[in-house]
Design a protein around this motif. Sequence first.
Motif, PDB file in Angstrom:
ATOM      1  N   ARG A   1      21.391   6.040 -11.098  1.00 57.93           N
ATOM      2  CA  ARG A   1      20.140   6.518 -10.522  1.00 57.93           C
ATOM      3  C   ARG A   1      19.447   5.354  -9.820  1.00 57.93           C
ATOM      4  N   VAL A   2      19.039   5.578  -8.574  1.00 55.43           N
ATOM      5  CA  VAL A   2      18.346   4.557  -7.783  1.00 55.43           C
ATOM      6  C   VAL A   2      17.027   5.143  -7.292  1.00 55.43           C
ATOM      7  N   ASN A   3      15.952   4.407  -7.494  1.00 57.42           N
ATOM      8  CA  ASN A   3      14.628   4.851  -7.064  1.00 57.42           C
ATOM      9  C   ASN A   3      13.949   3.772  -6.232  1.00 57.42           C
ATOM     10  N   SER A   4      13.153   4.208  -5.291  1.00 60.89           N
ATOM     11  CA  SER A   4      12.360   3.305  -4.469  1.00 60.89           C
ATOM     12  C   SER A   4      11.014   3.956  -4.218  1.00 60.89           C
ATOM     13  N   GLY A   5       9.966   3.166  -4.299  1.00 57.95           N
ATOM     14  CA  GLY A   5       8.642   3.734  -4.095  1.00 57.95           C
ATOM     15  C   GLY A   5       7.670   2.728  -3.524  1.00 57.95           C
ATOM     16  N   ILE A   6       6.568   3.225  -3.033  1.00 54.92           N
ATOM     17  CA  ILE A   6       5.498   2.374  -2.523  1.00 54.92           C
ATOM     18  C   ILE A   6       4.186   2.788  -3.189  1.00 54.92           C
ATOM     19  N   SER A   7       3.312   1.809  -3.357  1.00 56.10           N
ATOM     20  CA  SER A   7       1.987   2.063  -3.914  1.00 56.10           C
ATOM     21  C   SER A   7       0.952   1.577  -2.912  1.00 56.10           C
ATOM     22  N   VAL A   8      -0.003   2.429  -2.615  1.00 55.81           N
ATOM     23  CA  VAL A   8      -1.030   2.130  -1.608  1.00 55.81           C
ATOM     24  C   VAL A   8      -2.402   2.201  -2.277  1.00 55.81           C
ATOM     25  N   PRO A   9      -3.209   1.141  -2.173  1.00 54.44           N
ATOM     26  CA  PRO A   9      -4.555   1.196  -2.748  1.00 54.44           C
ATOM     27  C   PRO A   9      -5.375   2.314  -2.116  1.00 54.44           C
ATOM     28  N   LYS A  10      -6.082   3.043  -2.943  1.00 55.04           N
ATOM     29  CA  LYS A  10      -6.909   4.126  -2.436  1.00 55.04           C
ATOM     30  C   LYS A  10      -8.088   3.594  -1.649  1.00 55.04           C
ATOM     31  N   SER A  11      -8.690   2.521  -2.129  1.00 57.82           N
ATOM     32  CA  SER A  11      -9.825   1.921  -1.424  1.00 57.82           C
ATOM     33  C   SER A  11     -10.089   0.536  -1.987  1.00 57.82           C
ATOM     34  N   TYR A  12     -10.844  -0.247  -1.234  1.00 60.05           N
ATOM     35  CA  TYR A  12     -11.298  -1.559  -1.669  1.00 60.05           C
ATOM     36  C   TYR A  12     -12.825  -1.568  -1.664  1.00 60.05           C
ATOM     37  N   PRO A  13     -13.441  -2.550  -2.332  1.00 56.49           N
ATOM     38  CA  PRO A  13     -14.910  -2.649  -2.272  1.00 56.49           C
ATOM     39  C   PRO A  13     -15.395  -2.806  -0.836  1.00 56.49           C
ATOM     40  N   SER A  14     -16.539  -2.223  -0.530  1.00 53.35           N
ATOM     41  CA  SER A  14     -17.108  -2.326   0.815  1.00 53.35           C
ATOM     42  C   SER A  14     -17.488  -3.781   1.095  1.00 53.35           C
TER      43      SER A  14
ATOM     44  N   TYR B   1      11.331  -1.089  -6.713  1.00 55.46           N
ATOM     45  CA  TYR B   1      12.716  -0.634  -6.697  1.00 55.46           C
ATOM     46  C   TYR B   1      13.239  -0.601  -8.130  1.00 55.46           C
ATOM     47  N   SER B   2      14.096   0.366  -8.413  1.00 53.38           N
ATOM     48  CA  SER B   2      14.744   0.404  -9.724  1.00 53.38           C
ATOM     49  C   SER B   2      16.116   1.049  -9.588  1.00 53.38           C
ATOM     50  N   ALA B   3      17.045   0.601 -10.422  1.00 53.22           N
ATOM     51  CA  ALA B   3      18.395   1.162 -10.458  1.00 53.22           C
ATOM     52  C   ALA B   3      18.879   1.158 -11.904  1.00 53.22           C
ATOM     53  N   ASN B   4      19.515   2.248 -12.323  1.00 51.22           N
ATOM     54  CA  ASN B   4      20.010   2.372 -13.684  1.00 51.22           C
ATOM     55  C   ASN B   4      21.399   2.989 -13.677  1.00 51.22           C
ATOM     56  N   ALA B   5      22.278   2.431 -14.474  1.00 51.23           N
ATOM     57  CA  ALA B   5      23.635   2.966 -14.624  1.00 51.23           C
ATOM     58  C   ALA B   5      23.892   3.211 -16.103  1.00 51.23           C
ATOM     59  N   GLU B   6      24.354   4.424 -16.445  1.00 49.29           N
ATOM     60  CA  GLU B   6      24.646   4.790 -17.824  1.00 49.29           C
ATOM     61  C   GLU B   6      26.111   5.177 -17.971  1.00 49.29           C
TER      62      GLU B   6
ATOM     63  N   GLN C   1      14.841  -3.584 -12.314  1.00 50.14           N
ATOM     64  CA  GLN C   1      13.580  -3.208 -11.694  1.00 50.14           C
ATOM     65  C   GLN C   1      13.012  -4.399 -10.928  1.00 50.14           C
ATOM     66  N   SER C   2      12.405  -4.128  -9.778  1.00 54.43           N
ATOM     67  CA  SER C   2      11.815  -5.184  -8.963  1.00 54.43           C
ATOM     68  C   SER C   2      10.536  -4.665  -8.320  1.00 54.43           C
ATOM     69  N   GLN C   3       9.535  -5.524  -8.285  1.00 57.90           N
ATOM     70  CA  GLN C   3       8.253  -5.137  -7.700  1.00 57.90           C
ATOM     71  C   GLN C   3       7.561  -6.363  -7.128  1.00 57.90           C
ATOM     72  N   ASN C   4       7.001  -6.233  -5.918  1.00 55.49           N
ATOM     73  CA  ASN C   4       6.208  -7.325  -5.361  1.00 55.49           C
ATOM     74  C   ASN C   4       4.735  -7.013  -5.553  1.00 55.49           C
ATOM     75  N   SER C   5       3.857  -7.672  -4.833  1.00 56.85           N
ATOM     76  CA  SER C   5       2.421  -7.464  -5.035  1.00 56.85           C
ATOM     77  C   SER C   5       1.719  -7.292  -3.692  1.00 56.85           C
ATOM     78  N   LEU C   6       0.422  -7.075  -3.744  1.00 63.37           N
ATOM     79  CA  LEU C   6      -0.377  -6.890  -2.530  1.00 63.37           C
ATOM     80  C   LEU C   6      -0.724  -8.206  -1.850  1.00 63.37           C
ATOM     81  N   LEU C   7      -0.632  -9.324  -2.561  1.00 57.56           N
ATOM     82  CA  LEU C   7      -1.016 -10.603  -1.975  1.00 57.56           C
ATOM     83  C   LEU C   7      -0.105 -10.957  -0.804  1.00 57.56           C
ATOM     84  N   ASN C   8      -0.706 -11.470   0.265  1.00 53.44           N
ATOM     85  CA  ASN C   8       0.059 -11.689   1.494  1.00 53.44           C
ATOM     86  C   ASN C   8      -0.253 -13.034   2.138  1.00 53.44           C
ATOM     87  N   PHE C   9      -0.577 -14.046   1.325  1.00 52.38           N
ATOM     88  CA  PHE C   9      -0.805 -15.369   1.898  1.00 52.38           C
ATOM     89  C   PHE C   9      -0.422 -16.412   0.863  1.00 52.38           C
TER      90      PHE C   9
END
Length: 263
Positions: A66-79, A138-143, A160-168
């Motif tokens: 099983r292989v999965n891939s996804g994205i997470s998007v912030p709903k909002s930031y402080p004004s 990203y995630s991948a599992n073999a059984e 499993q692998s995941q990065n972050s929102l930081l970009n500098f």
Amino acid sequence: MECRRGLVLVDGEPRSLNDVTTNEIEQISFLKGANAVVLYGARAANGVILITTKRGRAGVHGSSVRVNSGISVPKSYPSYLNAADYMSWYNQASLNDGLPAPYADSTIRHFAAHSNPYRYPDVNYFSSDYLRKLFKTYSANAEFTSGTERARFYALAGFQSQNSLLNFGTGSGEHSNRLNLRGNIDLKLNNYISTYVNVSTVFSNNRHVLGSYWTMADSLQPQRYSPLIPIGLVSPGSAAKATADGGRNIIGGGICWAERSSI
């Protein structure tokens, strides 16, 4: 092992919840109250989480991936409140408290004009200059499983692998990688004797920035710093110049967290 949710037992052994993933779990049950304390002692005062992992079954042979891939998007930031408005409202708040205004009108005009973004910064720490629009997972599992009446086998490998929102700076390379392996063998030697072997291990490779970016971004005033000042603009002989010469805080040709008065 104890945690805020209570004692966690994985296949009868005290473990952390971080040692097991959902793909490995066959069944979860929860025991609380007097029964939990009688069976497991004071460690079970907050209850017991009983996790049973998957095992091989007689007559069942197969494998799955099983292989999965996804994205997470912030709903909002402080004004964002720009530097000039922040200073103006701070002046007004000070006057309301019977205190002198800390910022001169001429100073506020310099910030409002954006004539020099390094001497008169106006920093939005939730902008695209510092944060990505999304982060990826990203995630991948073999059984693998096989079994007879005499011997049963189960194995799982997951990543499993995941990065972050930081970009500098070093934050752009922030990530969490996890490799988990689990296997078990059940043997029935005769009608009276049986045995089993369980093996589980987790390898993690994590890279995180020092401190909490989100705490700092939420509290730093927009006019206080220009985080990335080109080294060529730093005044010779200043404390910031000494920091730049040391090289520890240089990010992408700029010096990090230099005082505005140093340029």
